[in-house]
Design a protein around this motif. Sequence first.
Motif, PDB file in Angstrom:
ATOM      1  N   GLN A 194       4.368   3.760  -7.120  1.00  0.00           N
ATOM      2  CA  GLN A 194       5.825   4.240  -7.342  1.00  0.00           C
ATOM      3  C   GLN A 194       5.771   5.074  -6.189  1.00  0.00           C
ATOM      4  N   GLU A 195       4.918   6.161  -5.617  1.00  0.00           N
ATOM      5  CA  GLU A 195       5.042   6.993  -4.575  1.00  0.00           C
ATOM      6  C   GLU A 195       5.532   6.148  -3.575  1.00  0.00           C
ATOM      7  N   ASP A 198       8.966   5.002  -3.443  1.00  0.00           N
ATOM      8  CA  ASP A 198      10.004   6.284  -3.468  1.00  0.00           C
ATOM      9  C   ASP A 198      10.020   6.753  -2.061  1.00  0.00           C
ATOM     10  N   LYS A 208      12.744  -2.504  -3.143  1.00  0.00           N
ATOM     11  CA  LYS A 208      11.953  -1.149  -3.312  1.00  0.00           C
ATOM     12  C   LYS A 208      11.603  -1.174  -4.848  1.00  0.00           C
TER      13      LYS A 208
END
Length: 389
Positions: A194-195, A198, A208
């Motif tokens: 997830q990071e 982001d 994305k």
Amino acid sequence: MTNKVYQVPYGTKDILPGQMKTRRSVEDAIIRVFDKWGYDEVKTPDFEYVDTFGASGAKGDFRFFDRSNNLLVLRNDMTAPIARLTATRLQGGEKIKRLCYLANLYRYEEIQAGRQCEFEQAGVEMLGASGAAADAEVIVLAAAAMKAAGVERFGISLGHVDFINGLAEEAGFDAAQLRELKACLRRHDAVAMQELADSMENIRPEIKQLFADFLFLQGGPELLERIGQVVTQEKCLSALDNLRRIYALVEAYGAAEYLSFDLGLYRSLDYYTGMLFEIYLPELGYPVTGGGRYDKMMQSFGMDCPATGFALGVDRILLALERTGAVNNERGWDAFVGWSEGKLPEAIAKATALRSEGRSVKLATEAMELTEAAKAMKDYCCSSLVYVE
């Protein structure tokens, strides 16, 4: 100081009589299946020159020097030794070589259930065959081996290295970012994924989101159709098409019920170039079987040869069978032959005759009364008593 005479080295274990009998029956069942599918069994040395494993990417190996100061390694993977054997000893003959093995491997591990430093694998390698037909064959053979070993409930997760590589290319990853992506996938680190998503800039929102969902891109054929409408990178689309063709052939074998897709699947060895798969059991939280396509490894041995295969963890299979109560480690023989004083030659003849009939026999080593023989029969776990008097 602990007396190590009474201990086994870290990561190893003794296999007791009843357990060994069960293990041998499972091993034999697996090898018989490989033979029925046309695979020839081979054996390689327990240790090799360290250069043999240069391309395998395996970690935690045991190394030592011989008396000529050559650096050797206990084998930690069987794909590289099979590739070496094929390149050096099997260059002629059949264009497509189907090889199988049953072998002990050695890899330093943090010990836990189903994971030892010394462990046993059974597996196959198909060398010289490219395309979906070969990949589907080894996947279905892996399922057949599981069933032969006595495992009925399992699932096969199927992914593709090029889908991962292609999506990374679409995101514009450099080599370091690609390594980090694959490390996250190996660790199943959803937070890190997830990071990573982001932090992406100048990328389509749909792509994305795929990175954020990478570890959860699992499902049936409908998953491939849905993802195929999002990605545009040629490598990704080719990987999805290859997975569709493999699925169709597995379905033709009648084994599609075991198969599902996992587009975030990535195995720890770095030599895979195409499809890869793992087999999971509900009793264990880690794969018991894994494999895939590795078309470039043979180049390290001077051959341009496509290849595909898998390895099955025998110790993990046995652990799962024990947890479900599917195996019985009790010892047992067909007959106990006891004898009265002076009747040993006749007892030997009787035991020999029974063994020639295919029965397993324990022969008393000293004369005994009938009542003693009856007790010995039970103590030795024999089904019947033959008493010679």
